[in-house]
Scaffold this active site. Structure first.
Site, short mmCIF file in Angstrom:
data_model
loop_
_atom_site.label_atom_id
_atom_site.label_comp_id
_atom_site.label_asym_id
_atom_site.label_seq_id
_atom_site.Cartn_x
_atom_site.Cartn_y
_atom_site.Cartn_z
N CYS A 1 0.82 -1.20 0.00
CA CYS A 1 0.00 0.00 0.00
C CYS A 1 0.87 1.27 0.00
CB CYS A 1 -0.97 -0.05 1.17
SG CYS A 1 -2.37 1.09 1.05
N HIS A 2 0.96 1.98 1.12
CA HIS A 2 1.85 3.15 1.22
C HIS A 2 3.23 2.77 1.77
CE1 HIS A 2 -2.13 5.17 1.09
NE2 HIS A 2 -1.46 6.07 0.39
N GLU B 1 -6.47 6.59 -4.22
CA GLU B 1 -6.40 7.79 -3.37
C GLU B 1 -7.64 8.66 -3.60
OE1 GLU B 1 -4.28 7.97 -1.11
OE2 GLU B 1 -2.27 7.40 -1.74
#
Length: 378
Positions: A158-159, A189
């Site tokens: 993910c991030h 996002e």
């Protein structure tokens, strides 16, 4: 679902880790230190909640432990960490946060300077509010490079791939340059993030700018991208795939994963978009039944997907998605109405009337269905 690049390297790596000379079967899970992050809202300095994404830690931890690894927790600065506020906790999440020993480790995480790279087979970066600290830790970047260059596996979800942005190898090259990589996408996002407008950068854009070959699947789809000993996943629903791929790279057989309503329902959508109707029913049969199906979620995904909210790949197969949804939820008036709307838009009046009639039998007071009926009768 996974994408593999450099399969020969993958094969050789698996052989190396299957040998008796493999290291100590230890993995680092790295989480953000950010309890909150500074933002500017309407010209005023403010803060929003920080933390790591809990499921991206609990699911990976579950796979690592059951595959025979021990796990240490680290953060860019060491010390206290916290998970992001969660709307709904799984049973796995609840058991994790009820484990006092684990939570004590996460309140007292290691810092990169306390870690000896040679003791670890792999390092895994969980997502969350990572964009403010993962890329800025030179110590973290150096440790990651050391683990990789000693033959270790790098995983990020993910991030989490924000940690890879400034990792350079001993020859000066960026780790990610020329590598196939995934992360939370710009479209995800836009659809799901409440904090994206405050980000210092968009992760997909920054990975691409620095030379990564970004791989984008439709929103929510389970995607793990394997390029040699680098494994990256697109979103929280890709966590199990990333952890499993990391295990396979190290010669381990990962445990059977548990499924919940969300992952099962998205799996149906993904199998229809990236496969066929038969693939959907094979997927359902592999679970023994469709008892995990979240009918409301499938309805929403099929309707909004067919309208283009999940990108062109899903929209291009919108009719097929609506049709499989109507088979699995035959009495859903919204899906039937959407099928009527689709066929009316495409000039098939007979089919449009058929689906609209079925929809209005179930929900005769539907305002939108009656509006469509009036439009078709004009």
């Amino acid at each position: 679902m996974k994408q593999y690049f450099c399969p020969f390297i993958l094969f050789i790596t698996s052989l190396l880790y299957s040998s008796p000379l493999s290291a100590q079967d230890q993995i680092l899970i790295v989480v953000t230190n950010n309890a909150e992050v500074q933002v500017t809202i309407d010209g005023r300095d403010s803060t929003i909640a920080g933390g790591y994404t809990l499921s991206e830690v609990t699911q990976a931890y579950d796979v690592f432990i059951k595959s025979g690894f021990t796990v240490d927790f680290m953060s860019p600065h060491g010390g206290k960490t916290q998970y992001e506020p969660e709307e709904k906790l799984s049973e796995l999440d609840k058991a994790f946060i009820d484990n006092a020993e684990i939570m004590d480790q996460l309140k007292n995480t290691l810092s990169p300077n306390q870690v000896n790279a040679s003791e670890y087979n792999a390092i895994y970066f969980a997502g969350g509010k990572t964009l403010w600290d993962f890329p800025n830790s030179s110590e973290l970047a150096t440790l990651t490079s050391s683990i990789y260059e000693q033959g270790g596996v790098i995983g990020a979800i993910c991030h989490g791939p924000a940690a890879l942005l400034n990792v350079r190898l001993s020859n000066g090259d960026r780790l990610i340059e020329g590598k196939y990589i995934s992360s939370f996408t710009n479209l995800e996002e836009q659809l799901f993030s409440k904090a994206a407008e405050f980000y210092p950068f968009m992760l997909q854009d920054e990975l691409t700018r620095l030379g990564a070959k970004f791989q984008e699947a439709p929103p929510l789809f389970d995607q793990s991208v394997v390029d040699g000993r680098l494994v990256t996943g697109q979103n929280p629903l890709s966590t199990y795939s990333v952890a499993e791929d990391m295990m396979e790279l190290m010669g381990k057989t990962p445990p059977q994963r548990p499924w919940d309503q969300v992952s099962f329902t998205v799996g149906i959508v993904q199998n229809r978009i990236q496969g066929s109707k038969n693939d959907v029913y094979k997927f359902i049969d592999s679970h023994g039944s469709d008892s995990l199906l979240d009918e409301r979620l499938l309805s929403e995904l099929s309707i909004y997907g067919s309208r283009g909210y999940m990108g062109a790949e899903v929209q291009n197969q919108g009719i097929q998605l609506l049709e499989i949804a109507s088979e699995l939820i035959p009495d859903n008036p919204q899906i039937l109405e959407e099928l009527a709307r689709y066929h009316y838009k495409n000039g098939d009046i007979n089919k449009a009337e058929q689906y609209l009639t079925e929809s209005l039998k179930i929900d005769p007071d539907s305002e939108t269905a009656n509006e469509l009926k009036n439009e078709m009768e004009q």
